[in-house]
Scaffold this motif. Structure first.
Motif, mmCIF file in Angstrom:
data_model
loop_
_atom_site.group_PDB
_atom_site.id
_atom_site.type_symbol
_atom_site.label_atom_id
_atom_site.label_comp_id
_atom_site.label_asym_id
_atom_site.label_seq_id
_atom_site.Cartn_x
_atom_site.Cartn_y
_atom_site.Cartn_z
ATOM 1 N N LEU A 336 20.336 -11.188 16.363
ATOM 2 C CA LEU A 336 21.334 -12.213 16.108
ATOM 3 C C LEU A 336 22.222 -12.386 17.327
ATOM 4 C CD1 LEU A 336 20.787 -10.516 13.248
ATOM 5 C CD2 LEU A 336 22.291 -12.310 12.398
ATOM 6 N N TYR A 337 22.592 -13.647 17.609
ATOM 7 C CA TYR A 337 23.339 -13.984 18.816
ATOM 8 C C TYR A 337 24.508 -14.898 18.485
ATOM 9 C CZ TYR A 337 19.008 -12.533 21.146
ATOM 10 O OH TYR A 337 17.911 -11.829 21.557
ATOM 11 N N PRO A 348 24.273 -11.091 22.505
ATOM 12 C CA PRO A 348 23.636 -10.341 21.419
ATOM 13 C C PRO A 348 24.699 -9.600 20.612
ATOM 14 C CG PRO A 348 23.241 -9.271 23.536
ATOM 15 C CD PRO A 348 23.925 -10.552 23.840
ATOM 16 N N ILE A 349 24.646 -9.729 19.267
ATOM 17 C CA ILE A 349 25.651 -9.075 18.430
ATOM 18 C C ILE A 349 25.048 -8.082 17.445
ATOM 19 C CG2 ILE A 349 27.293 -10.984 18.585
ATOM 20 C CD1 ILE A 349 26.358 -11.806 15.742
ATOM 21 N N ALA A 350 23.766 -8.221 17.101
ATOM 22 C CA ALA A 350 23.192 -7.296 16.115
ATOM 23 C C ALA A 350 21.676 -7.358 16.142
ATOM 24 C CB ALA A 350 23.690 -7.621 14.706
ATOM 25 N N VAL A 358 23.774 -8.865 7.723
ATOM 26 C CA VAL A 358 24.576 -8.304 8.811
ATOM 27 C C VAL A 358 25.993 -8.830 8.644
ATOM 28 C CG1 VAL A 358 24.962 -8.351 11.306
ATOM 29 C CG2 VAL A 358 22.659 -8.057 10.406
ATOM 30 N N SER A 359 27.005 -7.979 8.838
ATOM 31 C CA SER A 359 28.394 -8.400 8.672
ATOM 32 C C SER A 359 29.186 -8.151 9.947
ATOM 33 C CB SER A 359 29.051 -7.645 7.514
ATOM 34 O OG SER A 359 28.511 -8.074 6.276
ATOM 35 N N ILE A 360 30.033 -9.114 10.275
ATOM 36 C CA ILE A 360 31.046 -8.941 11.314
ATOM 37 C C ILE A 360 32.355 -8.708 10.588
ATOM 38 C CG2 ILE A 360 32.237 -9.990 13.275
ATOM 39 C CD1 ILE A 360 29.806 -11.739 13.717
ATOM 40 N N LYS A 465 33.938 -8.537 22.713
ATOM 41 C CA LYS A 465 33.911 -7.234 22.058
ATOM 42 C C LYS A 465 32.669 -6.434 22.418
ATOM 43 C CE LYS A 465 34.341 -8.942 17.924
ATOM 44 N NZ LYS A 465 34.478 -9.022 16.463
ATOM 45 N N HIS A 466 31.814 -7.022 23.233
ATOM 46 C CA HIS A 466 30.552 -6.348 23.543
ATOM 47 C C HIS A 466 30.510 -6.016 25.026
ATOM 48 C CE1 HIS A 466 29.294 -7.694 19.569
ATOM 49 N NE2 HIS A 466 29.859 -8.836 19.895
ATOM 50 N N ALA A 467 29.903 -4.903 25.347
ATOM 51 C CA ALA A 467 29.950 -4.397 26.722
ATOM 52 C C ALA A 467 29.064 -5.199 27.666
ATOM 53 C CB ALA A 467 29.521 -2.934 26.744
ATOM 54 N N VAL A 468 27.978 -5.742 27.176
ATOM 55 C CA VAL A 468 26.999 -6.395 28.040
ATOM 56 C C VAL A 468 27.030 -7.898 27.791
ATOM 57 C CG1 VAL A 468 24.569 -6.536 28.662
ATOM 58 C CG2 VAL A 468 25.538 -4.353 27.959
#
Length: 484
Positions: A336-337, A348-350, A358-360, A465-468
């Motif tokens: 998921l993006y 990319p988130i999950a 999938v939950s945010i 919130k994501h490193a990459v």
């Protein structure tokens, strides 16, 4: 000053045209050469009638060369030259003989085309170029400087024959041009000056590695293929993805992370050989050699299964959770993006199994926007990506607090309520006055001031919130021919 009135003690210079016919076509080139057969530093001046139009300084007994490009009928006329020496005392030569330039009005000079249009070359490699015109002739190549009258001849060769500069250095990083000498009505004339070819020279960096995801290098029509290019050095780098040697995508990374290029909706046109390079500009320009080649095989006529992201859209209160699931026709891992301006730039988130929710959690304004997914499925014993899903639009809203309602409604409550409101208003006025005093004395920044109801507030972008993450800045960058 009229050049014929003052007599100097220096020998008279010689002047001539190149070509020596003194004939030029409109838009073409004419070269004027002035020569003094004495050594030492000299300053040459070219006159058209009695008006000085060019000057150049030489430090030897070489000929001074003046180039007139894009000739028009205004260049018709007589020319001569003089030269000066400043040491041991200022002294000037007699003027040269007169020569006449004849411009063929209405006769357009043919074009000269220098190829490639630009080039990026590794220091120590060779630079190749060729000059072409409509008819056969001798072509002259130049390294250009600040103006068309100051350029360095580097080669001459027949039209459409390749010329190479061997073992280039940073000194060779300049613009290049050419012009060709052709036959016109039994005499010689120059074509128009060519386009400028920009050459960039880079130092050498370690060779990058390139790979497909999935690593089979197989894609179905309408599916997705991911290409990763990685350099084993730290710091910011600009990556370029090449297909058959032609640059098709670019990406920038500010760490040692690989650059990720995503090609959605694959077709047979994407079949072929891929490689990548990278470069950086600090502390000095450097570029890598190309990676090894990898081949993408698109299975013609085999349609990739669909990926479906649900729900199709969502409206979520800030602080609540956002749930979604990705489904395809067969079991597989789905990715998921969070999508951005185009399909080549997404976060990319999950990663989760097909049809698993999938939950945010605790969404913020940063989580608004579009989302998509794609699933990795089995096809004929190998892994391939399904088609990219629909875009799911997510809107984030602030939570609306319920308005306060007094508990009592009878007339007995009206007076206390009124008194309470008056007292509250009085206190608020006092607080506002105090606050204004602080604002005026301390000059609180605008971002720290309290917001009033109905005010439009600019929300600053939230940190990722994501490193990459990867920044793809161009689907179709400027055409650059990479010489490797």
């Amino acid at each position: 000053m009229e050049p014929g009135r003052a007599r100097g003690r220096l020998p008279k210079p010689t002047i001539r045209f190149d070509p020596d016919s003194g004939i030029a076509l409109e838009g073409g080139v004419i070269i004027i050469k002035c020569e003094a057969r004495i050594d030492g530093l000299k300053r040459f001046h070219i006159f058209k009638r009695s008006e000085p139009i060019f000057k150049v300084t030489t430090d030897s007994n070489s000929t001074a060369v003046f180039t007139i490009t894009n000739v028009t009928s205004k260049n018709n006329g007589i020319y001569r030259c003089v030269y000066y020496k400043e040491r041991p005392s200022p002294i000037r030569s007699e003027p040269s003989n007169i020569i006449r330039l004849t411009v063929q009005a209405g006769i357009k000079a043919p074009l000269s085309i220098l190829q490639p249009a630009s080039a990026a070359v590794i220091k120590g490699d060779n630079l190749s170029m060729s000059c072409t015109t409509v008819t056969n002739g001798w072509c002259f190549f130049y390294q250009d400087y600040h103006d068309a009258s100051s350029n360095l001849p580097i080669a001459e060769e027949r039209s459409n024959v390749t010329v190479s500069i061997t073992t280039v250095d940073f000194c060779d990083q300049r613009s290049y041009s050419c012009q060709c000498l052709i036959e016109y009505n039994g005499t010689k004339a120059y074509t128009a000056r060519s386009n400028l070819m920009q050459v960039n020279i880079f130092g050498r960096l370690p060779k990058p590695t390139i790979s497909f995801d999935p690593d089979s290098g197989i894609a179905l029509e309408g599916g997705v293929i991911i290409i990763k290019c990685e350099a084993g050095i730290n710091g910011s780098k600009e990556f370029h993805l090449l297909k058959g040697g032609e640059q098709i995508l670019s990406a920038y990374t500010d760490s040692n992370s690989p650059a990720v290029f995503t090609i959605p909706n694959v077709t047979s046109k994407n079949d072929g050989i891929y490689s990548c390079i990278y470069h950086n500009d600090l502390p000095c320009p450097k570029a890598s050699e190309a990676s090894d080649d990898i081949r993408l095989n698109v299975q013609a006529g085999i349609k990739a299964p669909l990926s479906i992201l649900q729900p199709a859209s969502a409206a979520v209160i800030k602080g609540d959770n956002l749930s979604m699931s990705c489904t395809t026709v067969t079991d597989g891992w789905c990715f998921l993006y969070q999508d951005y301006h185009d399909a080549y730039w997404n976060l990319p988130i999950a990663k989760e199994r097909s049809n698993v929710t999938v939950s945010i959690t605790a969404v913020n304004v940063c989580d608004g926007g579009s989302y998509s997914c794609q699933c990795l499925v089995e096809w004929n014993g190998t892994k391939v990506y399904a088609a990219r899903s629909n875009l799911m639009q997510v809107n984030i809203f602030d939570r609306q607090e319920p308005k306060y309602k007094p508990a009592g409604t009878g007339s007995s409550n009206k007076i206390p309520v009124a008194l309470s409101l008056v007292f509250t208003s009085f206190v608020v006025l006092i607080l506002i006055s105090a606050l204004l005093g602080v604002v005026l004395s301390k000059k609180i920044p605008a971002t720290d001031q309290p917001r009033s109801q109905g005010e439009t507030v600019s929300i600053q972008p939230c940190p990722l919130k994501h490193a990459v993450y990867y920044l793809i800045y161009a689907k179709k960058p400027k055409s650059v021919n990479v010489k490797l």
